[in-house]
Motif scaffolding. Structure first.
Motif, PDB file in Angstrom:
ATOM      1  N   TYR A   2       0.958  -1.263   0.091  1.00 58.28           N
ATOM      2  CA  TYR A   2      -0.009   0.046  -0.038  1.00 58.28           C
ATOM      3  C   TYR A   2       0.831   1.203   0.071  1.00 58.28           C
ATOM      4  N   MET A   3       0.907   2.080  -1.067  1.00 62.05           N
ATOM      5  CA  MET A   3       2.002   3.172  -1.287  1.00 62.05           C
ATOM      6  C   MET A   3       1.248   4.207  -0.352  1.00 62.05           C
ATOM      7  N   PHE A   4       0.102   4.133  -0.068  1.00 61.11           N
ATOM      8  CA  PHE A   4      -0.570   5.421   0.777  1.00 61.11           C
ATOM      9  C   PHE A   4      -0.323   5.129   2.138  1.00 61.11           C
ATOM     10  N   PRO A   6       2.328   5.081   4.435  1.00 67.26           N
ATOM     11  CA  PRO A   6       3.120   6.019   5.072  1.00 67.26           C
ATOM     12  C   PRO A   6       2.407   7.420   5.467  1.00 67.26           C
ATOM     13  N   PHE A   7       1.675   7.673   4.378  1.00 65.54           N
ATOM     14  CA  PHE A   7       0.768   8.990   4.762  1.00 65.54           C
ATOM     15  C   PHE A   7      -0.227   8.671   5.397  1.00 65.54           C
ATOM     16  N   LEU A   8      -0.998   7.633   5.614  1.00 59.81           N
ATOM     17  CA  LEU A   8      -1.894   7.217   6.413  1.00 59.81           C
ATOM     18  C   LEU A   8      -1.404   7.243   7.843  1.00 59.81           C
ATOM     19  N   ALA A  10       1.179   8.624   8.917  1.00 58.33           N
ATOM     20  CA  ALA A  10       1.462  10.148   9.458  1.00 58.33           C
ATOM     21  C   ALA A  10       0.181  10.928   9.695  1.00 58.33           C
ATOM     22  N   LEU A  11      -0.741  10.737   9.005  1.00 56.01           N
ATOM     23  CA  LEU A  11      -2.106  11.760   9.352  1.00 56.01           C
ATOM     24  C   LEU A  11      -2.529  11.076  10.545  1.00 56.01           C
ATOM     25  N   SER A  13      -1.001   9.970  13.185  1.00 60.54           N
ATOM     26  CA  SER A  13       0.187  10.533  14.155  1.00 60.54           C
ATOM     27  C   SER A  13      -0.151  11.932  14.538  1.00 60.54           C
ATOM     28  N   CYS A  14      -0.527  12.625  13.365  1.00 61.65           N
ATOM     29  CA  CYS A  14      -0.909  14.188  13.455  1.00 61.65           C
ATOM     30  C   CYS A  14      -2.211  14.016  14.317  1.00 61.65           C
ATOM     31  N   TRP A  29       4.720   7.667  14.560  1.00 61.81           N
ATOM     32  CA  TRP A  29       5.893   8.100  13.497  1.00 61.81           C
ATOM     33  C   TRP A  29       6.902   7.234  13.459  1.00 61.81           C
ATOM     34  N   THR A  32       5.721   5.099  10.455  1.00 63.15           N
ATOM     35  CA  THR A  32       5.765   5.818   9.491  1.00 63.15           C
ATOM     36  C   THR A  32       7.203   5.590   8.707  1.00 63.15           C
ATOM     37  N   ILE A  33       8.214   5.582   9.733  1.00 63.21           N
ATOM     38  CA  ILE A  33       9.436   5.559   9.128  1.00 63.21           C
ATOM     39  C   ILE A  33       9.856   4.031   8.893  1.00 63.21           C
ATOM     40  N   THR A  36       8.204   3.397   5.333  1.00 61.24           N
ATOM     41  CA  THR A  36       8.901   4.331   4.496  1.00 61.24           C
ATOM     42  C   THR A  36      10.149   3.634   4.027  1.00 61.24           C
TER      43      THR A  36
END
Lengths: 52, 183
Positions: A2-4, A6-8, A10-11, A13-14, A29, A32-33, A36
């Motif tokens: 799933y390429m998305f 890391p962004f999911l 990170a969001l 985590s936000c 976080w 995410t690392i 990635t």
């Protein structure tokens, strides 16, 4: 793969930062690392013609 | 006693604004020029977001050395990914991938920016020492830090949406030319 992802992560985590959930946001976080770096190794397959 | 904004808080806010600017420029080229990001480009964006998270943690949870360590780790990851892409297009005669900004491709700029973030953190440490304030503080201007947080979170959400549209639930093409879910 799933390429998305890391962004999911990170969001998410936000969102935890917004809710003041420090521990969970640090864990997300880190995830995410890890994702990635894992996706990077998945994509970095072409050999480079360098010699050192 | 008049409150004084700690220098590190301002520098962390500026750091997060800088990361937001990088993500905005990438989005501008994607939306205005129709240049879809390749998988390595997306991973560099994810790396910059992880860098921004470190600055965000300092702003929202108070300054910690571990937050700076997160910024440095994410900078190294972003730098390695961009260095890999620079290496792929290093050979003479290779036109490179995507358009250029001031003569350099965006993955080269990403490498420069990743090294720049490491230098920036070093500068933060020096300025913090010079200002004589060593302990971490929570941000004083909540409105400003919340606004910067909102901009960054919006960019993360936009990246998530665009990646889902571009790649769907799989991995992206090496040279994507259209959004998978917008056929």
């Amino acid at each position: 793969m799933y390429m998305f992802l890391p962004f999911l992560l990170a969001l998410a985590s936000c969102a935890c930062v917004w809710r003041s959930r420090a521990g969970l946001s640090y864990a997300l976080w880190s995830a995410t690392i890890v994702v990635t770096v894992a996706w990077f190794f998945h994509h970095a397959t072409d050999p480079l013609k360098f010699s050192f | 006693m008049p409150s004084r904004q700690p220098v590190a808080t301002i520098l962390n806010m500026l750091g997060l604004l800088g990361i937001s600017l990088i993500l905005t420029v990438a989005f501008f080229y994607q939306l205005a020029r129709g240049e879809l990001p390749c998988p390595l480009c997306l991973l560099q964006r994810a790396g910059f977001i992880a860098i921004g998270m470190g600055f965000l943690f300092n702003m929202q949870f108070g300054e910690r050395l571990s937050h700076y360590a997160m910024v440095l780790i994410a900078s190294l990851v972003t730098g390695v990914i961009s260095m890999r892409q620079v290496s792929l297009h290093l050979a003479p005669g290779d036109p490179g991938y995507g358009s250029t900004l001031l003569g350099l491709h965006f993955y080269t700029w990403a490498l420069i920016a990743a090294v720049g973030v490491i230098c920036y953190v070093a500068l933060v440490f020096v300025l913090k020492d010079m200002s004589g304030k060593r302990d971490g503080d929570v941000p004083l201007h909540r409105l400003a830090s919340d606004a910067v947080f909102a901009i960054f979170a919006l960019l993360v959400a936009a990246n998530l949406l665009s990646t889902v549209l571009e790649c769907g639930a799989g991995q992206c093409d090496d040279n994507p030319v259209r959004y998978l879910l917008l056929k």
